[in-house]
Design an enzyme around this catalytic site. Structure first.
Site, PDB file in Angstrom:
ATOM      1  N   SER A  46      44.993  39.147  53.791  1.00 53.83           N
ATOM      2  CA  SER A  46      45.234  38.635  52.393  1.00 53.83           C
ATOM      3  C   SER A  46      46.302  39.148  51.564  1.00 53.83           C
ATOM      4  O   SER A  46      46.472  38.289  50.655  1.00 53.83           O
ATOM      5  CB  SER A  46      43.914  38.830  51.657  1.00 53.83           C
ATOM      6  OG  SER A  46      43.005  38.017  52.142  1.00 53.83           O
ATOM      7  N   LYS A  69      45.743  41.071  40.922  1.00 54.72           N
ATOM      8  CA  LYS A  69      44.740  40.162  41.790  1.00 54.72           C
ATOM      9  C   LYS A  69      43.664  40.192  40.975  1.00 54.72           C
ATOM     10  O   LYS A  69      42.860  41.400  40.690  1.00 54.72           O
ATOM     11  CB  LYS A  69      44.623  40.315  43.143  1.00 54.72           C
ATOM     12  CG  LYS A  69      43.901  39.341  43.794  1.00 54.72           C
ATOM     13  CD  LYS A  69      43.840  39.683  45.388  1.00 54.72           C
ATOM     14  CE  LYS A  69      42.960  38.859  46.161  1.00 54.72           C
ATOM     15  NZ  LYS A  69      42.813  39.214  47.530  1.00 54.72           N
ATOM     16  N   SER A  98      44.052  35.688  50.684  1.00 53.62           N
ATOM     17  CA  SER A  98      43.371  35.149  49.796  1.00 53.62           C
ATOM     18  C   SER A  98      44.257  35.600  48.339  1.00 53.62           C
ATOM     19  O   SER A  98      43.953  35.327  47.178  1.00 53.62           O
ATOM     20  CB  SER A  98      42.165  35.800  49.361  1.00 53.62           C
ATOM     21  OG  SER A  98      42.171  37.282  49.393  1.00 53.62           O
TER      22      SER A  98
END
Lengths: 481, 488
Positions: free
Chosen positions: B176, B77, B152
């Site tokens: 997330s 990420k 996210s």
């Protein structure tokens, strides 16, 4: 109308730990800009602080020396503000639970002593430095000092004059140096003081509106700034004006201060607990170990020197003026077994030599065992006071071996040997008139006879031994008469 | 190769059936083929990955045994630092910034022989639940590209779901990792706070953030979690003494004696029927495996979202202050004073949702409001912690939905932040209490979109969660379903 000046000091002391408070970078002063930085102290995204435990120990040591309560937990908060020297845009500090609180520092004001209250001592990180190029109009950031550990020592508003402030700072400086936690170089910024000052009518218990003064980089500047600011505030109030709460910057060259910002522009620092550093418990055994390792402080040494050794207040002050000198004294006293003579040597001859050669007390490096040998020789009457001083100087300047030096220069005095007796007898035999004068009570005759002996024996003659031998001999003659 | 799990791929590499470079190339080809459709990757570092791959191949050839995931490609990420790779947090603000250090988790993955091949899309600074707020555009759900991937960590979940990468790192501050896993039908673990080092994770809310694995099944995730977990000198809040060891159970089928709590009020209102029935079915499946499932009333439900947003935004407002336009990243070309550089760089560099949270956080920390908001939220947080710890006196774990619905249309909720925030209702309390949770796929909803559930455990009970998740995945096929009808 008489006014009372009310002062509180906030002192920032940069700690002399080897590494920074939240990372492993060195704290050394004067490196190339940005040569002593890492992702942590330069606040790179994703970096995290980790607490240097030496900083906590140093803080506790100071807290103990200043008679404070030591917290049983280490808790940090974030102080948020934007400035280019602060790469994270927050400073990790302690607001809600400072490591030390509620102590005092005792100062001497004239003959009397006075306790100045310590509100708190807290730990925090230093910011970086901005370097402005006035020609190009550019500003450069140097983050080397970011994360250098600081202690902020906050006094109560117990100080009443520039002189008291100076005494407070002198004593605080002495303690920091004895604890060996800060090098206290105000010019380099490792010790900085901010002055909070207000005035009020004598007898009033309310505080007046205060101003805060910054940029004070010597103890003298602090006391000058206090005198100047109190005069300014009193004049303002006497004219019927009011003092504005503001931050002022002291210009030591001009000897005046000017306003930087007022309370209306005061920042909201949005303090909140630092989530990256878990609260850590400071155990009783941890504190006990620090207490056990507390060094003897200067004022404690002064009391002990006076009590144990009968050393004068003046000498005690000179001896404890620097930790290095005090250490030398204690070593010398114990090696030679004569503290008074040791005190005399250091506060007299050695201080004179240091002044003459501009050596600072903390720089002095001299072999105590060599000095001890000289103290023994002079007190046993083996060398003269002149030879003693001469040899001390030789040790000081050239680090000579005192025994070899004395032998080489023929400084060892002949006291009780045949040579003295032989010369005494010769002087008596050769100068019957003087002997007769002596018995007539003429003091000069003895001096004359001794002079003859000294001349014959040279520098190595011990005048005390010569005098004793001469008097004994003359008494024998007198007894026979 | 794409039908293998990560563990199987590594085993094939160890058995010399597949080369490390071959594996890396295959995944990069897959990304090149499909990512223009998904927008999951923000960068693919082909040359660096191939160079690393040949190093790892050489070490394996020399007989080194690196880890059960050696040779497996992984993607990260884009809020986690990989040395020498961009780290944008999907924000203009960090445009052009390249970290000089590896996050501890990345360092450990590399040491274990995994090959980082790129960085993954996300919500800007991890603030959002749909992966739409990033400056590089929305991540699309591989099951239906008109829908969001969740957030996210939407890029991480979408990349795994579509087979672009066998394993990915995500981060979870309020759901997330779990919510995009649920939306994309993949498996993820949000570890206990303090189990995985946060060093190198660009902070959103420091007291809530954790890095965790996203993969095709619980075994892959567990293998990755054991590599990245454990004490780290660089993160004082990382306290797990030694890395997790989840052992190797051969196809466990039973959960006898395990007590599972089911929060009745999570299913009362605001939850979609399809989600409700799929999660209930998962509970029944575990019951059939021998677990005792018992309903209870979850306390403090109305306070979870407010407390979470106050604390997360407060910390974010401070954490994101360092992006000031002076040192790296975006600097407004229009500013000519220091104040101007600050104001304009931040106004232009941050997106709307990030600015909303910075302002909210600055407000709740302001003098005069601190006690009413921030301090109150901390009190709620400690009540939530207490509530959980008494629940774990009764239950081994809690089973709940991850999100109230399945993946919605891109843009559908973008104008309604409160509705977005309410989507976090089942996940945020887990972060507030610092607990571990595993998100597992458990079916498909009315629109054919995946549904997930979560198992929440007491602090550092990841072992129990992994065991239960293994049983569930051994008894069901949901984690094997792949978009486009492909079975993994």
């Amino acid at each position: 109308m008489t006014w009372e000046v009310v002062v509180g000091l906030e002192v920032h002391a940069e700690l002399s730990t080897r590494s920074k408070i939240f990372c492993g970078c060195t704290t050394a002063f004067g490196g190339e800009p940005n040569s002593q930085v890492c992702p942590v102290c330069s606040g790179m995204p994703g970096s995290l602080p980790r607490l240097n435990s030496a900083v906590v120990e140093y803080a506790a040591r100071l807290g103990i020396a200043l008679n404070c309560e030591i917290a049983n937990e280490c808790v940090f908060d974030r102080k948020n503000y934007f400035y280019p020297d602060l790469p994270k845009a927050y400073q990790i500090s302690q607001l809600y639970a400072p490591i030390c609180s509620g102590g005092f520092l005792e100062i001497e004001v004239g003959e009397a002593s006075k306790k100045i209250g310590i509100r708190e001592i807290h730990m925090e990180e230093d910011a970086g430095k901005l370097i402005h190029n006035s020609q190009s109009g550019e500003t450069f950031m140097d983050f080397n000092r970011c994360g250098v550990p600081l202690l902020e020592i906050v006094s109560l508003p117990d100080i009443r004059s520039g002189a008291e402030a100076a005494a407070y700072l002198e004593r605080l400086r002495e303690i920091l140096l004895y604890l060996d936690i800060c090098d206290c170089k105000m010019q380099e910024g490792s010790l900085r003081a901010d002055v909070n000052l207000s005035v009020r009518r004598c007898g009033s218990s309310e505080f007046g509106v205060r101003t805060e003064m910054k940029n004070l980089n010597s103890i003298k500047a602090v006391s000058r700034a206090i005198e100047h600011e109190s005069v300014r505030q009193i004049a303002l109030l006497d004219r019927g004006g009011t003092v504005t709460q503001q931050t002022r910057r002291w210009d030591d060259t001009k000897g005046e201060s000017y306003a930087m910002r007022s309370k209306e522009n005061a920042q909201d620092y949005r303090y909140f607990p630092e989530p990256d550093l878990p609260n850590s418990a400071l155990g009783e055994s941890w504190l006990a170990r620090i207490l056990e390792n507390m060094p003897e402080l200067a004022h404690e040494k002064r009391e002990r020197y006076a009590g144990e050794f009968g050393i004068s207040a003046y000498e005690a002050k000179v001896l404890t003026g620097d930790r290095n000198i005090a250490g030398l004294f204690e070593e010398l006293a114990s090696l030679c077994g004569n503290p008074k003579e040791a005190a005399r040597l250091i506060s007299g001859e050695l201080m004179r030599l240091m002044n003459a050669s501009s050596i600072l007390p903390e720089e002095l490096n001299i072999d105590a065992s060599k000095l001890a040998k000289l103290v023994v020789l002079v007190t046993e009457g083996k060398i003269s006071r002149d030879a003693y001083k001469e040899t001390i100087e030789a040790v000081f300047t050239q680090n000579v071996d005192p025994g070899a030096y004395i032998a080489q220069k023929g400084l060892l005095m002949q006291s009780d040997d045949d040579a003295v007796m032989e010369s005494v007898l010769a002087a008596i035999n050769d100068n019957p008139e003087a002997v007769a004068d002596y018995f007539l009570g003429k003091e000069k005759a003895l001096t004359f006879l001794m002079g003859k002996v000294m001349k014959k024996l040279g520098k190595s003659a011990n005048p005390i031994a010569v005098k004793k031998s001469m008097e004994d001999r003359l008494q024998c003659i007198g007894g026979k008469k | 190769m794409h039908d293998m799990s990560a563990l199987e791929l590594s085993a094939a590499i160890m058995a010399k059936k597949i080369g490390v470079i071959e594996a890396v190339d295959a995944y990069i080809d897959r990304i090149e083929a499909s990512d223009s459709r998904l927008n999951a990757f923000l960068c693919v570092e082909k040359d660096k990955a191939r160079a690393k791959a040949s190093q790892i191949q050489a070490r394996l050839d020399a007989g080194e045994r690196l880890s059960p995931l050696a040779g497996v490609p992984v993607a990260i990420k884009d809020n986690i630092s990989v040395e020498d790779m961009q780290c944008t947090c999907a924000s203009n603000m960090l445009g052009g910034y390249t970290p000089v250090f590896n996050a501890t988790a990345v360092e450990r993955l590399e040491r274990a022989g995994m090959i980082v091949i790129g960085k993954l899309n996300m919500d800007e600074f991890a603030m959002g639940g749909s992966s739409e707020t990033g400056v590089f555009g929305a991540v699309k759900n591989p099951w239906d590209t008109s829908r969001v991937a969740g957030g996210s960590s939407g890029g991480s979940a979408a990349a795994v779901a579509s087979g672009e990468i066998p394993l990915a790192l995500g981060s979870d501050t309020g759901g997330s990792i779990r919510q995009p896993c649920a939306f994309c039908g993949v498996t993820g673990i949000k570890p206990t706070y303090g189990a995985v080092s946060r060093y190198g994770l660009v902070a959103y809310a420091s007291s809530l953030d954790q890095i965790g694995p996203i993969g095709n099944n619980i075994d892959d995730c567990a293998a990755m979690l054991s590599i990245i977990s454990g004490r780290d000198d660089m993160d004082s809040t990382c306290v797990l003494e030694s890395p997790f060891d989840f052992g190797q159970e051969a196809c466990p089928q039973r959960l006898d004696g395990i007590k599972i709590g089911l929060p009745r009020n999570y299913f009362d209102a605001g939850i979609a029927e399809d989600v409700k029935s799929a999660v209930m079915a998962a509970a029944r499946e575990l019951e059939e495996a021998g677990a005792v499932v018992e309903e209870f009333e979850m306390p403090l439900m109305d306070y979870m979202i407010p407390a979470y947003y106050i604390i997360a935004c407060a910390e974010a407002s401070s954490n994101l202050s360092r992006y000031d336009g002076l040192k790296y990243g975006y600097r407004s070309p229009n500013a000519d004073t220091l104040q101007g550089v600050y104001r304009m760089s931040r106004s232009e560099g941050f997106g709307l949702e990030v600015k909303r949270r910075i302002m909210l956080g600055s407000f709740v920390l302001s003098s005069g409001y601190y006690d009413a908001y921030y301090k109150k939220a901390l009190q709620v947080r400690s009540l939530i912690k207490d509530a959980y710890s008494s629940l774990f006196g009764r239950f081994d774990m809690i089973l709940s939905p991850v999100a109230p619905g399945t993946a919605y249309k891109i843009g559908e909720n973008a104008g309604d932040p409160l509705k977005m925030y309410m989507g976090d209702i089942y996940t945020v309390s887990v972060n507030l209490a610092g607990l571990p949770a595993a998100a597992l796929p458990c079916g498909f909803g009315a629109k054919g979109m995946p549904i997930g559930f979560q198992l929440v455990g007491s602090a550092f009970s990841e072992g129990k969660l992994v065991s239960a998740a293994r049983v569930y995945q051994n008894r069901t096929e949901f984690n094997k379903a792949r978009p486009g009808g492909e079975a993994l």
